[in-house]
Design a protein around this motif. Structure first.
Motif, short mmCIF file in Angstrom:
data_model
loop_
_atom_site.label_atom_id
_atom_site.label_comp_id
_atom_site.label_asym_id
_atom_site.label_seq_id
_atom_site.Cartn_x
_atom_site.Cartn_y
_atom_site.Cartn_z
N ARG A 61 -5.21 39.08 7.90
CA ARG A 61 -6.62 38.90 7.63
C ARG A 61 -6.84 39.04 6.27
N TYR A 62 -8.14 38.36 6.04
CA TYR A 62 -8.33 38.53 4.36
C TYR A 62 -9.90 39.17 4.41
N GLU A 113 -11.48 40.11 7.80
CA GLU A 113 -11.92 41.41 8.06
C GLU A 113 -13.16 41.79 8.23
N ASN A 114 -13.56 42.70 9.18
CA ASN A 114 -14.51 43.15 9.11
C ASN A 114 -15.43 43.85 7.82
N GLY A 115 -16.53 43.34 7.54
CA GLY A 115 -16.87 43.81 6.24
C GLY A 115 -16.69 42.50 5.24
N GLY A 116 -15.71 41.62 5.52
CA GLY A 116 -15.30 40.61 4.57
C GLY A 116 -16.42 39.64 4.31
N ARG A 117 -16.07 38.72 3.31
CA ARG A 117 -17.06 37.77 2.82
C ARG A 117 -16.42 36.36 2.57
N LEU A 167 -21.64 34.48 3.00
CA LEU A 167 -21.49 34.85 4.55
C LEU A 167 -20.70 36.14 4.87
N GLU A 168 -21.33 37.24 5.33
CA GLU A 168 -20.51 38.50 5.69
C GLU A 168 -20.18 38.91 6.99
#
Length: 291
Positions: free
Chosen positions: A137-138, A165-169, A288-289
């Motif tokens: 995951r990125y 990842e959670n918090g990823g953009r 997008l987040e």
């Protein structure tokens, strides 16, 4: 990174880029940079090199604080020959990967990374970005003028969200439809020619895209209009417009031209110029987040 093979549509996209990439690198607006995306002439851009780098700078600024130093991972969707992969790796302490559907681009990208001593920290694979494996995951994903090639953004967006990842953009710079004069025959012909020429699979408004993203946990946090910073109607663009106009004399002539990647690029590019000038299309950066 092991990925599955391309679909019929992405094979068509691959053929388009296999045939055109070396010409883009020789004759493109920002050929010397190794990037094949558009120049964006913000006030900070004082020459072609800095205008070519504008999009990279915008991406880096929006990812830098969201990618963990050292063990972060960033993916460039539709990475071309790897120029943006290199820029991200230069500015962000993370492992940077790219994916392109074009074997020609993947081969050029491997050399680009090797020449810059980045092969240990960066990679570019030849595959369909709609068929990413579940892992890794990125922390950040970027796409420059690439997601429009997806045959189905309604399928692609959940796939990308699952691999963030959670918090990823997810940061995208691309062409988006507007509602301006929707239904006008000239507008619809222009959009159709752009899609056919440039092998565009999905073309949505920003609102339509945001509506796809929200149910899978991606919240639109920024929408930046870059259209006004493009240089439209250059002498070269006007010459191409005159040249491709001849293909519209007979529908059969235009259909044959659209099957030839070089002519398809010129027909699609001329339609894009018109669409952007009339604001039927806009060139926008979206951030997008993932919650």
């Amino acid at each position: 990174m092991a990925l599955s093979g391309p679909s019929e549509h992405t094979t068509r996209v691959a053929d388009y880029y296999d045939a055109n990439t070396k010409r883009f690198l020789r004759l493109g607006e920002n050929a010397s940079s190794g990037a094949i995306h558009r120049c964006v002439w913000t006030p900070e851009a004082t020459d072609v090199a800095s205008a070519a780098d504008t999009v990279n700078r915008l991406l880096i600024a929006r990812l830098r604080e969201h990618v963990p130093a050292g063990d972060g991972r960033v993916l460039d969707l539709g990475c071309g020959v790897g120029a943006t992969v290199v820029r991200l790796a230069e500015e962000i302490d993370a492992r940077v990967s790219g994916v392109t559907i074009s074997p020609v681009q993947a081969g050029l990208a491997a050399k680009w990374l090797a020449d810059r001593g980045l092969s240990e920290r960066c990679e570019v694979v030849c595959a369909d970005y709609a068929a990413l494996p579940a892992e890794p995951r990125y922390h950040g994903m970027v796409g420059i003028e690439s997601v429009v090639h997806s045959p189905s953004l309604s399928d692609l967006v959940p796939s990308l969200a699952a691999r963030l990842e959670n918090g990823g953009r997810l940061v995208l710079v691309d062409d988006w439809l507007t509602e301006r004069e929707r239904g006008l025959p000239a507008r619809e012909r222009c959009v159709a020619q752009f899609k056919a020429g440039w092998r565009i699979g999905s073309l949505l408004t920003v609102a339509e895209f945001a509506a796809l993203a929200e149910p899978v946990g991606l919240r639109l946090v920024e929408d930046l209009d870059l259209t006004g910073y493009l240089r439209l109607g250059r002498p070269r663009d006007r010459a191409i417009s005159v040249l491709v106009g001849a293909t519209g004399v007979l529908p059969a002539v235009r259909r044959r031209a659209l099957e030839r990647p070089m002519w398809a690029n010129m027909i699609g590019g001329s339609a894009l110029q018109t669409g952007l000038a009339k604001r039927w299309l806009e060139y926008r950066l979206l951030v997008l987040e993932k919650a």
